[in-house]
Structure formats: structure tokens, C-alpha cells
Design a protein around this motif. Structure first.
Motif, PDB file in Angstrom:
ATOM      1  N   ASN A  88       0.831  -1.212   0.000  1.00  0.00           N
ATOM      2  CA  ASN A  88       0.000   0.000   0.000  1.00  0.00           C
ATOM      3  C   ASN A  88       0.863   1.258   0.000  1.00  0.00           C
ATOM      4  O   ASN A  88       0.546   2.238  -0.666  1.00  0.00           O
ATOM      5  N   ASP A  89       1.976   1.223   0.752  1.00  0.00           N
ATOM      6  CA  ASP A  89       2.836   2.408   0.807  1.00  0.00           C
ATOM      7  C   ASP A  89       3.512   2.655  -0.534  1.00  0.00           C
ATOM      8  O   ASP A  89       3.602   3.787  -1.001  1.00  0.00           O
ATOM      9  N   ARG A 123       1.017   3.953  -2.978  1.00  0.00           N
ATOM     10  CA  ARG A 123       0.701   5.363  -2.707  1.00  0.00           C
ATOM     11  C   ARG A 123       1.784   6.281  -3.267  1.00  0.00           C
ATOM     12  O   ARG A 123       1.501   7.285  -3.905  1.00  0.00           O
ATOM     13  N   THR A 148      -6.233  -3.277   9.095  1.00  0.00           N
ATOM     14  CA  THR A 148      -7.119  -2.178   9.473  1.00  0.00           C
ATOM     15  C   THR A 148      -6.929  -1.874  10.964  1.00  0.00           C
ATOM     16  O   THR A 148      -6.310  -2.631  11.692  1.00  0.00           O
ATOM     17  N   LEU A 204      -7.676  -3.550   2.672  1.00  0.00           N
ATOM     18  CA  LEU A 204      -7.324  -2.271   3.307  1.00  0.00           C
ATOM     19  C   LEU A 204      -7.400  -1.182   2.250  1.00  0.00           C
ATOM     20  O   LEU A 204      -6.584  -1.149   1.335  1.00  0.00           O
ATOM     21  N   GLU A 261      -7.232   2.722   1.318  1.00  0.00           N
ATOM     22  CA  GLU A 261      -6.738   4.011   1.811  1.00  0.00           C
ATOM     23  C   GLU A 261      -6.856   5.024   0.679  1.00  0.00           C
ATOM     24  O   GLU A 261      -6.477   4.736  -0.452  1.00  0.00           O
ATOM     25  N   SER A 262      -7.377   6.212   1.021  1.00  0.00           N
ATOM     26  CA  SER A 262      -7.604   7.168  -0.066  1.00  0.00           C
ATOM     27  C   SER A 262      -7.143   8.562   0.318  1.00  0.00           C
ATOM     28  O   SER A 262      -6.941   8.870   1.487  1.00  0.00           O
ATOM     29  N   SER A 263      -6.986   9.385  -0.700  1.00  0.00           N
ATOM     30  CA  SER A 263      -6.586  10.765  -0.487  1.00  0.00           C
ATOM     31  C   SER A 263      -7.506  11.658  -1.321  1.00  0.00           C
ATOM     32  O   SER A 263      -7.798  11.349  -2.473  1.00  0.00           O
TER      33      SER A 263
END
Ligand code: BTN
Length: 248
Positions: A19-20, A23, A47, A115, A117-119
Motif C-alpha cells: 500500500n505504501d 501510494r 485495518t 485495506l 486508503e484514499s486521499s
């Protein structure tokens, strides 16, 4: 042109968290649909601030870069869960249930987790990273002791060695289908399907651990924006996050 998840897959042997890395790439402008896959994660994340056990080559650790043109993302984890469930059932002929909001369950044990994750820039999502962890080839002793009772691998469930590429190939069409359904606003189909495949049925008595507080009530499905609906003695409640279990 429609987005295609899985058209570009970048493999790593080891990294901190897919995920990192996804991103970082998203921030550098990587296109929607690119997938990061790793053999091992040194800082796999789950999570609620938990870690995700990510030992070398035992599991599938993947993250997908999405750039949804939809402001409201609350149904996205549900759509992605449905995609994963279908891919697993199709590949291994296993019964796979969903546990709201992001668990994949076989025989009442967790086989995988999601998992998301959003921005956002204001109300507009810039990117969403959809991370998927699946237990593939673990034997009981491969899981840390604290996970052993509640976790299962696909190998344990279907009695044969699991090939990561086989499941990835099955995942892409399912993810593309359910992501498109989400983008097209097919919310009712997503909610209805999630209810059909949910581990608890309507009317069952469940407990939710919500920010340290326990709420007990009868499960009554999901609201149009994906919240869990509970009928309690104090009335109907919608819960947007929490750990659910059957009340024993
Ligand atoms: C959960 O807690 O159930 C969600 C687990 C998600 C784990 C996956 S593994 C690939 C991706 N990278 C991470 O660090 N976490 C997700």
C-alpha cells in the motif's frame, strides 16, 4: 477507454507495504489500474492500526492504484470484497463469505483482508489504494500463535498448494467488473450482493465493538452508503466502523 486493473503489475521480492509503495507511485502520477505485488512485506498493515502477517511467499500481498471518478467511496470496499470472493469461489470451488466491512471468510476463519486508503482534494478523490492480503500456503504452524485459531489459508481449505499467479489471473476480471459497477452507481446491486454473501443474516443477534464500546442488536443489513444497520433496544442504529461478531 475503460480502466483495466491488472494490465500492469510491478513485482517486488520484499518491501515495507505494498500500500505504501502504491501510494508513492500514485503520488508520482502512476496510472489507474497499476498493481504492486510483493513476496514479502516487512511492515504489512491491517485495518484499525494493526499489522498484517506478511511472511515471505506464504501469502498474496497486492495493492491496486485506483482513481475513482466518484466522490463517495464508502461502497468501494464492499465492491472489492465481492470481487475477491467471486474470484476465490471460482478458482477453488470453496464457499467464501464476507464479513463487513473487509474480511474474507472460509469456515468461519479469516482467509484474507482488504485495506482501502484514499486521499482527497476537497471532496474529489485523488487516488484510492486497494490493498489485498490473502493467506495462500500457510500451514497451522506458519501463523503466529495468536492468529492460529482465527485464520485459515487457501491451502488448508482446499488441500492443495496454491499458485499466486493463478488467483491473480482470476482476480483481475472480477475486480474490473465490480469496480465498474461501483463507478456506474450500481449501489443496490452491491449492497444486495454483499447482504447475500455476508456471514451473518438479517435477524441474527450480533455484537459490535465500536470505539471500545459494545453495541448489541439484531443485524438488519446495510444502509445505501454501506453502514451496518442494527436494531437495538434503543432503536435502529447505523454503524460505519467496528468489529462485528455473533453474540453467543
Ligand atoms: C485487514 O486488517 O483485514 C486488512 C489487511 C490488508 C493486508 C494487505 S496485504 C497488501 C496490502 N499492504 C498492506 O500493508 N496491507 C494490505
Amino acid at each position: 477507454m475503460k480502466m483495466k486493473v491488472g494490465g500492469k503489475v510491478i513485482y517486488f521480492s520484499t518491501l515495507s507495504s505494498t500500500n505504501d509503495v502504491a501510494r508513492e507511485l500514485a503520488l508520482q502520477g502512476e496510472a489507474e489500474g497499476t498493481v504492486i505485488v510483493a513476496d514479502e512485506q516487512t511492515k504489512g498493515r491491517g485495518t484499525k492500526g494493526r499489522s498484517w502477517f506478511s511472511a515471505a511467499s506464504l501469502g498474496l500481498y497486492a495493492s491496486i492504484i485506483l482513481r475513482p471518478k466518484r466522490a463517495e467511496l464508502s461502497l468501494l470496499p464492499l465492491a472489492m470484497g465481492l470481487a475477491c470472493r467471486e474470484a476465490l469461489e471460482k478458482t477453488y470451488a470453496l464457499k467464501v463469505a464476507l464479513k463487513w466491512p473487509n474480511d474474507l471468510i472460509i469456515n468461519n476463519k479469516k482467509v484474507g483482508g482488504l485495506l482501502l486508503e484514499s486521499s482527497f482534494s476537497g471532496t474529489r478523490p485523488i487516488y484510492a489504494i486497494f490493498g489485498l492480503g490473502l493467506n495462500l500456503n500457510h500451514e497451522a504452524n506458519d501463523f503466529p500463535e495468536e492468529l492460529r485459531d482465527g485464520a485459515i489459508s487457501l491451502r488448508q481449505a482446499c488441500g492443495r498448494k496454491i499458485n499466486r499467479e493463478e488467483i491473480l489471473d482470476q482476480l483481475w476480471p472480477k475486480i474490473n467488473f465490480w469496480y465498474q459497477a461501483f463507478l456506474d452507481g450500481q449501489d443496490e446491486m452491491i449492497i444486495n450482493s454483499f447482504e447475500v454473501h455476508h456471514i451473518f443474516s438479517k435477524g441474527e443477534e450480533i455484537r459490535i465493538n465500536f470505539k471500545g464500546q459494545e453495541i448489541i442488536g439484531l443485524f438488519d443489513g446495510f444502509s445505501p452508503d454501506g453502514a451496518l444497520v442494527l436494531v437495538t433496544l434503543q432503536g435502529r442504529r447505523q454503524v460505519t466502523t467496528g468489529e462485528v461478531s455473533l453474540k453467543k
